[in-house]
Design a protein around this motif. Structure first.
Motif, PDB file in Angstrom:
ATOM      1  N   LEU A   1      64.881  62.163 -35.246  1.00  0.00           N
ATOM      2  CA  LEU A   1      64.565  61.343 -34.089  1.00  0.00           C
ATOM      3  C   LEU A   1      63.782  62.160 -33.070  1.00  0.00           C
ATOM      4  O   LEU A   1      64.219  63.229 -32.650  1.00  0.00           O
ATOM      5  N   VAL A   2      62.595  61.655 -32.665  1.00  0.00           N
ATOM      6  CA  VAL A   2      61.776  62.378 -31.695  1.00  0.00           C
ATOM      7  C   VAL A   2      61.637  61.614 -30.376  1.00  0.00           C
ATOM      8  O   VAL A   2      61.238  62.200 -29.370  1.00  0.00           O
ATOM      9  N   SER A   3      61.931  60.308 -30.369  1.00  0.00           N
ATOM     10  CA  SER A   3      61.924  59.580 -29.104  1.00  0.00           C
ATOM     11  C   SER A   3      62.820  58.354 -29.213  1.00  0.00           C
ATOM     12  O   SER A   3      63.019  57.807 -30.299  1.00  0.00           O
ATOM     13  N   HIS A   4      63.359  57.947 -28.066  1.00  0.00           N
ATOM     14  CA  HIS A   4      64.295  56.814 -28.034  1.00  0.00           C
ATOM     15  C   HIS A   4      64.109  56.071 -26.725  1.00  0.00           C
ATOM     16  O   HIS A   4      64.141  56.675 -25.654  1.00  0.00           O
ATOM     17  N   THR A   5      63.869  54.760 -26.805  1.00  0.00           N
ATOM     18  CA  THR A   5      63.722  53.910 -25.627  1.00  0.00           C
ATOM     19  C   THR A   5      64.607  52.690 -25.813  1.00  0.00           C
ATOM     20  O   THR A   5      64.609  52.080 -26.878  1.00  0.00           O
TER      21      THR A   5
ATOM     22  N   ALA B   1      50.833  61.252 -41.003  1.00  0.00           N
ATOM     23  CA  ALA B   1      51.035  59.885 -41.478  1.00  0.00           C
ATOM     24  C   ALA B   1      52.459  59.565 -41.886  1.00  0.00           C
ATOM     25  O   ALA B   1      52.717  58.457 -42.329  1.00  0.00           O
ATOM     26  N   LEU B   2      53.371  60.503 -41.764  1.00  0.00           N
ATOM     27  CA  LEU B   2      54.719  60.255 -42.242  1.00  0.00           C
ATOM     28  C   LEU B   2      55.695  59.879 -41.123  1.00  0.00           C
ATOM     29  O   LEU B   2      56.872  59.704 -41.381  1.00  0.00           O
ATOM     30  N   ASP B   3      55.207  59.769 -39.895  1.00  0.00           N
ATOM     31  CA  ASP B   3      56.083  59.320 -38.831  1.00  0.00           C
ATOM     32  C   ASP B   3      56.263  57.814 -38.936  1.00  0.00           C
ATOM     33  O   ASP B   3      55.441  57.110 -39.510  1.00  0.00           O
ATOM     34  N   TRP B   4      57.378  57.293 -38.422  1.00  0.00           N
ATOM     35  CA  TRP B   4      57.656  55.870 -38.519  1.00  0.00           C
ATOM     36  C   TRP B   4      58.579  55.449 -37.385  1.00  0.00           C
ATOM     37  O   TRP B   4      59.091  56.291 -36.644  1.00  0.00           O
ATOM     38  N   TYR B   5      58.771  54.118 -37.249  1.00  0.00           N
ATOM     39  CA  TYR B   5      59.535  53.567 -36.138  1.00  0.00           C
ATOM     40  C   TYR B   5      60.601  52.596 -36.636  1.00  0.00           C
ATOM     41  O   TYR B   5      60.424  51.932 -37.654  1.00  0.00           O
ATOM     42  N   ARG B   6      61.680  52.511 -35.875  1.00  0.00           N
ATOM     43  CA  ARG B   6      62.666  51.449 -36.051  1.00  0.00           C
ATOM     44  C   ARG B   6      62.730  50.694 -34.722  1.00  0.00           C
ATOM     45  O   ARG B   6      62.831  51.315 -33.659  1.00  0.00           O
ATOM     46  N   ALA B   7      62.623  49.366 -34.787  1.00  0.00           N
ATOM     47  CA  ALA B   7      62.553  48.565 -33.571  1.00  0.00           C
ATOM     48  C   ALA B   7      63.589  47.452 -33.609  1.00  0.00           C
ATOM     49  O   ALA B   7      63.827  46.840 -34.661  1.00  0.00           O
ATOM     50  N   TRP B   8      64.185  47.197 -32.457  1.00  0.00           N
ATOM     51  CA  TRP B   8      65.147  46.110 -32.279  1.00  0.00           C
ATOM     52  C   TRP B   8      64.448  45.024 -31.455  1.00  0.00           C
ATOM     53  O   TRP B   8      64.152  45.214 -30.275  1.00  0.00           O
ATOM     54  N   ILE B   9      64.179  43.857 -32.065  1.00  0.00           N
ATOM     55  CA  ILE B   9      63.383  42.807 -31.455  1.00  0.00           C
ATOM     56  C   ILE B   9      64.262  41.630 -31.064  1.00  0.00           C
ATOM     57  O   ILE B   9      65.053  41.132 -31.878  1.00  0.00           O
ATOM     58  N   ASP B  10      64.120  41.159 -29.815  1.00  0.00           N
ATOM     59  CA  ASP B  10      64.799  39.959 -29.356  1.00  0.00           C
ATOM     60  C   ASP B  10      64.010  38.748 -29.867  1.00  0.00           C
ATOM     61  O   ASP B  10      62.879  38.527 -29.440  1.00  0.00           O
ATOM     62  N   PRO B  11      64.569  37.956 -30.798  1.00  0.00           N
ATOM     63  CA  PRO B  11      63.810  36.839 -31.374  1.00  0.00           C
ATOM     64  C   PRO B  11      63.377  35.804 -30.339  1.00  0.00           C
ATOM     65  O   PRO B  11      62.353  35.154 -30.514  1.00  0.00           O
TER      66      PRO B  11
ATOM     67  N   THR C   1      62.522  36.265 -27.037  1.00  0.00           N
ATOM     68  CA  THR C   1      61.449  36.691 -26.138  1.00  0.00           C
ATOM     69  C   THR C   1      60.361  37.488 -26.842  1.00  0.00           C
ATOM     70  O   THR C   1      59.261  37.635 -26.316  1.00  0.00           O
ATOM     71  N   GLY C   2      60.664  38.054 -28.027  1.00  0.00           N
ATOM     72  CA  GLY C   2      59.723  38.930 -28.697  1.00  0.00           C
ATOM     73  C   GLY C   2      59.695  40.331 -28.130  1.00  0.00           C
ATOM     74  O   GLY C   2      58.899  41.172 -28.560  1.00  0.00           O
ATOM     75  N   LEU C   3      60.574  40.622 -27.167  1.00  0.00           N
ATOM     76  CA  LEU C   3      60.599  41.943 -26.544  1.00  0.00           C
ATOM     77  C   LEU C   3      61.224  42.982 -27.461  1.00  0.00           C
ATOM     78  O   LEU C   3      62.160  42.689 -28.216  1.00  0.00           O
ATOM     79  N   VAL C   4      60.703  44.193 -27.387  1.00  0.00           N
ATOM     80  CA  VAL C   4      61.310  45.329 -28.088  1.00  0.00           C
ATOM     81  C   VAL C   4      62.441  45.841 -27.206  1.00  0.00           C
ATOM     82  O   VAL C   4      62.215  46.487 -26.184  1.00  0.00           O
ATOM     83  N   MET C   5      63.668  45.560 -27.602  1.00  0.00           N
ATOM     84  CA  MET C   5      64.826  45.939 -26.797  1.00  0.00           C
ATOM     85  C   MET C   5      65.179  47.418 -26.965  1.00  0.00           C
ATOM     86  O   MET C   5      65.749  48.041 -26.088  1.00  0.00           O
ATOM     87  N   ARG C   6      64.834  47.951 -28.145  1.00  0.00           N
ATOM     88  CA  ARG C   6      65.077  49.369 -28.412  1.00  0.00           C
ATOM     89  C   ARG C   6      64.044  49.821 -29.422  1.00  0.00           C
ATOM     90  O   ARG C   6      63.637  49.065 -30.310  1.00  0.00           O
ATOM     91  N   ALA C   7      63.579  51.061 -29.277  1.00  0.00           N
ATOM     92  CA  ALA C   7      62.620  51.617 -30.229  1.00  0.00           C
ATOM     93  C   ALA C   7      62.935  53.081 -30.463  1.00  0.00           C
ATOM     94  O   ALA C   7      63.097  53.847 -29.513  1.00  0.00           O
ATOM     95  N   ASP C   8      63.057  53.467 -31.733  1.00  0.00           N
ATOM     96  CA  ASP C   8      63.288  54.858 -32.119  1.00  0.00           C
ATOM     97  C   ASP C   8      62.102  55.337 -32.945  1.00  0.00           C
ATOM     98  O   ASP C   8      61.635  54.637 -33.850  1.00  0.00           O
ATOM     99  N   GLU C   9      61.617  56.513 -32.637  1.00  0.00           N
ATOM    100  CA  GLU C   9      60.515  57.120 -33.390  1.00  0.00           C
ATOM    101  C   GLU C   9      61.050  58.302 -34.197  1.00  0.00           C
ATOM    102  O   GLU C   9      61.811  59.124 -33.673  1.00  0.00           O
ATOM    103  N   PHE C  10      60.632  58.395 -35.461  1.00  0.00           N
ATOM    104  CA  PHE C  10      61.088  59.459 -36.360  1.00  0.00           C
ATOM    105  C   PHE C  10      59.881  60.236 -36.877  1.00  0.00           C
ATOM    106  O   PHE C  10      58.803  59.671 -37.076  1.00  0.00           O
ATOM    107  N   ASP C  11      60.099  61.534 -37.152  1.00  0.00           N
ATOM    108  CA  ASP C  11      59.019  62.333 -37.721  1.00  0.00           C
ATOM    109  C   ASP C  11      59.104  62.324 -39.240  1.00  0.00           C
ATOM    110  O   ASP C  11      59.883  61.562 -39.833  1.00  0.00           O
ATOM    111  N   ALA C  12      58.293  63.175 -39.883  1.00  0.00           N
ATOM    112  CA  ALA C  12      58.211  63.182 -41.340  1.00  0.00           C
ATOM    113  C   ALA C  12      59.521  63.572 -42.001  1.00  0.00           C
ATOM    114  O   ALA C  12      59.764  63.238 -43.165  1.00  0.00           O
ATOM    115  N   THR C  13      60.401  64.289 -41.287  1.00  0.00           N
ATOM    116  CA  THR C  13      61.692  64.702 -41.840  1.00  0.00           C
ATOM    117  C   THR C  13      62.813  63.754 -41.422  1.00  0.00           C
ATOM    118  O   THR C  13      63.986  64.089 -41.569  1.00  0.00           O
ATOM    119  N   ASN C  14      62.444  62.598 -40.865  1.00  0.00           N
ATOM    120  CA  ASN C  14      63.396  61.583 -40.407  1.00  0.00           C
ATOM    121  C   ASN C  14      64.240  62.038 -39.224  1.00  0.00           C
ATOM    122  O   ASN C  14      65.327  61.510 -38.990  1.00  0.00           O
TER     123      ASN C  14
END
Length: 218
Positions: free
Chosen positions: A65-69, A38-48, A50-63
């Motif tokens: 980075l585990v994935s980047h799009t 339950a400690l993983d989280w995301y940071r998202a860059w949203i184009d206001p 279009t509503g599209l997620v232009m970038r998304a980073d996923e982090f684990d419990a220790t902060n």
């Protein structure tokens, strides 16, 4: 489901991604325990616009980075001439998991009854997958979601005469045994029981996935 399990934090930051001015948001769980991943989280860059997620980073419990799009280029009016569009590599055929699936799929589908907190069944579908012998196998695929993350339960019938899984990395799961391994942040629990092959895949702690599997094969 998303509103029950996740919260959105507006950071107030704006950054350019592929030439689009994007608002930076964080998506964090409302509840849950560390033993459920339950400690993983995301940071998202949203184009206001279009509503599209232009970038998304996923982090684990220790902060970490585990994935980047991220979009590298972007246009609202792309030229798609000559571009082949592809769908799901393994499209499924929906079925009712509460019905008798023996006639349609060739086996009775086992449905997990104990899920990690916040997850619920989103869809059930069957699919045909080619095997090493040149034939095809029918699988049932159940997808469970919490509004952001997904867990998958897959099941088929073991080939006739196929031996049960064995290896040094087996762990005790009651009267049955399973094999486990990691694929990036995903945990895979794979077993064979009384002629049934079952797999549970998700970004959850191993104990939660084992409980999910055992609740299906009990």
């Amino acid at each position: 489901t998303f509103l029950l399990n996740w919260r959105v934090i507006v950071t107030g930051l704006e950054e350019s991604v592929a030439g689009r001015n994007s608002a930076v948001l964080e998506v964090r769980r409302l509840r849950g325990a560390p033993d459920q991943g339950a400690l993983d989280w995301y940071r998202a860059w949203i184009d206001p616009e279009t509503g599209l997620v232009m970038r998304a980073d996923e982090f684990d419990a220790t902060n970490q980075l585990v994935s980047h799009t991220e979009f590298l280029t972007f246009t609202l009016a792309p030229d798609l001439s000559g571009v082949a569009l592809h769908g799901d590599r393994n499209p499924g055929t929906p079925f009712d998991p509460t019905s008798d699936t023996t006639r349609s799929l060739g086996f009775h589908v086992l449905v997990p009854t104990i899920l990690p907190e916040g997850y619920r069944l989103e869809r059930a579908e069957s699919l045909s997958v080619g095997d090493a012998g040149g034939g095809t196998s029918t699988w049932a695929r159940l997808a469970f979601g919490d509004g952001v993350e997904q867990l998958f339960f897959l099941q088929t019938v073991a080939a006739s005469g196929q031996s049960a899984l064995a290896g040094s990395n087996e762990v005790d799961a009651g009267p049955k045994s399973v094999r486990i391994f990691q694929v990036g942040p995903w945990t895979v629990v794979q077993g064979q029981f009384n002629g049934v092959r079952a797999i549970v895949v998700g970004k959850a702690e191993l104990a939660s996935l084992l409980r999910m599997l055992k609740s299906a094969i009990h």
